[in-house]
Design a protein around this motif. Structure first.
Motif, PDB file in Angstrom:
ATOM      1  N   PRO A  86       0.813  -1.218   0.000  1.00 56.99           N
ATOM      2  CA  PRO A  86       0.000   0.000   0.000  1.00 56.99           C
ATOM      3  C   PRO A  86       0.847   1.268   0.000  1.00 56.99           C
ATOM      4  CG  PRO A  86      -0.894  -1.595   1.554  1.00 56.99           C
ATOM      5  CD  PRO A  86       0.427  -2.142   1.099  1.00 56.99           C
ATOM      6  N   VAL A  87       0.388   2.265  -0.728  1.00 54.57           N
ATOM      7  CA  VAL A  87       1.053   3.569  -0.763  1.00 54.57           C
ATOM      8  C   VAL A  87       0.748   4.291   0.546  1.00 54.57           C
ATOM      9  CG1 VAL A  87       1.189   5.805  -1.920  1.00 54.57           C
ATOM     10  CG2 VAL A  87       0.848   3.712  -3.271  1.00 54.57           C
ATOM     11  N   ARG A  88       1.779   4.630   1.297  1.00 51.15           N
ATOM     12  CA  ARG A  88       1.612   5.315   2.584  1.00 51.15           C
ATOM     13  C   ARG A  88       1.558   6.819   2.338  1.00 51.15           C
ATOM     14  NH1 ARG A  88       6.935   2.537   4.807  1.00 51.15           N
ATOM     15  NH2 ARG A  88       7.456   3.324   2.722  1.00 51.15           N
ATOM     16  N   LEU A  89       0.372   7.394   2.492  1.00 50.25           N
ATOM     17  CA  LEU A  89       0.149   8.815   2.250  1.00 50.25           C
ATOM     18  C   LEU A  89      -0.327   9.476   3.535  1.00 50.25           C
ATOM     19  CD1 LEU A  89      -1.579  10.516  -0.774  1.00 50.25           C
ATOM     20  CD2 LEU A  89      -2.261  11.127   1.555  1.00 50.25           C
ATOM     21  N   ALA A  90       0.312  10.584   3.902  1.00 51.86           N
ATOM     22  CA  ALA A  90      -0.058  11.295   5.128  1.00 51.86           C
ATOM     23  C   ALA A  90      -0.679  12.648   4.790  1.00 51.86           C
ATOM     24  CB  ALA A  90       1.160  11.494   6.022  1.00 51.86           C
ATOM     25  N   PHE A  91      -1.803  12.940   5.450  1.00 51.59           N
ATOM     26  CA  PHE A  91      -2.438  14.254   5.400  1.00 51.59           C
ATOM     27  C   PHE A  91      -1.989  15.067   6.607  1.00 51.59           C
ATOM     28  CE2 PHE A  91      -5.575  11.261   3.573  1.00 51.59           C
ATOM     29  CZ  PHE A  91      -5.723  11.804   2.305  1.00 51.59           C
ATOM     30  N   TYR A  92      -2.246  16.351   6.551  1.00 50.94           N
ATOM     31  CA  TYR A  92      -2.110  17.206   7.732  1.00 50.94           C
ATOM     32  C   TYR A  92      -3.365  18.050   7.816  1.00 50.94           C
ATOM     33  CZ  TYR A  92      -0.670  20.913   4.450  1.00 50.94           C
ATOM     34  OH  TYR A  92      -0.616  21.814   3.419  1.00 50.94           O
ATOM     35  N   GLN A  93      -3.872  18.292   9.016  1.00 48.51           N
ATOM     36  CA  GLN A  93      -5.110  19.026   9.177  1.00 48.51           C
ATOM     37  C   GLN A  93      -4.859  20.496   8.839  1.00 48.51           C
ATOM     38  OE1 GLN A  93      -8.143  17.924  11.579  1.00 48.51           O
ATOM     39  NE2 GLN A  93      -7.154  16.234  12.644  1.00 48.51           N
TER      40      GLN A  93
END
Length: 267
Positions: free
Chosen positions: A29-36
């Motif tokens: 899986p592609v590990r993608l991080a968001f930020y609020q």
């Protein structure tokens, strides 16, 4: 020439993506991080992620057919994890010379920062010089870049010990509300949401201190430790498709007006 070049990239990328039997997904899986960050990414009452960045990431997952693993992290942590290879992707990132050492960048929206100033200080500040020559306290989110001129101003304020760092934008707005800081930089689709969410209507004003500067491109960011240049180009092809088939416009219109959508598309 600029339009022709963009269309050429689009056609080349479209042929690359559609000419293959399947998109070349990673074997994990592609590990993608968001930020609020305002309307880019926020959690609703059920703590489910929403926003422009979430919709863009969902569309990338749909078009590629790849599996994604989403997370939400502090912005400074995201950049460190991209550099180390612990993360594969992030969203709405600003390209800088140091970051190009470890990441690939593909723009999908453009925004510029405005000075968000406490209303009780507004009559004092009408220009960058007045800001720099004042004694106002300034807030920033750790690891954020704002553009060349604004970053230079922040650095000058930092040398005068007038800068307070926070881990995220919401904390910075809370400092503005309580008077711990007097001003900060933020974009309209960010400050409008936080001013509303934090019951700050009428407590702050927004000023454009760089009227001659264009909107700054914000990018899909891919870690070089996770993707080769050729692989990054394939993801870039998906983003170009989303721009030219109207998908990005449709996503932006869910959150902002047509006029603001045009600004977001000015990259």
């Amino acid at each position: 020439m600029k339009i022709a070049h963009a269309l050429g990239l689009l056609l080349a990328s479209f042929a690359l993506v559609t000419g293959a039997k399947a998109f070349p997904c990673p074997n994990k899986p592609v590990r993608l991080a968001f930020y609020q960050y305002g309307l880019l990414y926020f959690e609703n009452a059920s703590h489910a992620g929403q926003g422009i960045d979430k919709d863009v990431a969902d569309e990338l997952a749909r078009r590629s057919g790849c599996k994604f693993q989403f997370s939400v992290q502090a912005r400074a942590r995201i950049w460190k994890d991209l550099e180390s290879g612990w993360l594969d992707m992030t969203v709405s990132g600003i390209e800088t010379p140091d970051r190009t050492q470890f990441a690939w960048f593909t723009p999908y929206l453009a925004m510029k920062n405005y000075l968000v100033l406490r209303a009780d200080q507004a009559e004092k500040i009408h220009s960058a010089n007045e800001l720099l020559n004042s004694n106002l306290r300034f807030g920033v989110v750790r690891s954020f870049h704002h553009g060349s001129a604004q970053d230079a101003w922040v650095e000058k304020l930092r040398q005068e010990n007038r800068v307070s760092e926070s881990v995220d934008a919401k904390t910075t707005f809370l400092k503005l509300k309580t008077g711990l800081i007097d001003a900060m930089f933020s974009q309209p689709l960010v400050y409008r949401k936080y001013l509303d969410d934090l019951d700050m209507t009428g407590m702050a004003v927004a000023l454009d201190l760089t009227p001659d500067e264009p909107e700054l491109p914000h990018n899909l960011v891919l870690a070089k430790k996770s993707f080769s240049e050729a692989e990054a180009s394939q993801w870039r092809g998906l983003v170009l498709e989303m721009r030219y088939d109207g998908t990005l416009r449709q996503i932006f219109r869910r959150y902002v007006s047509e006029r603001e959508t045009e600004r977001l598309l000015s990259f």
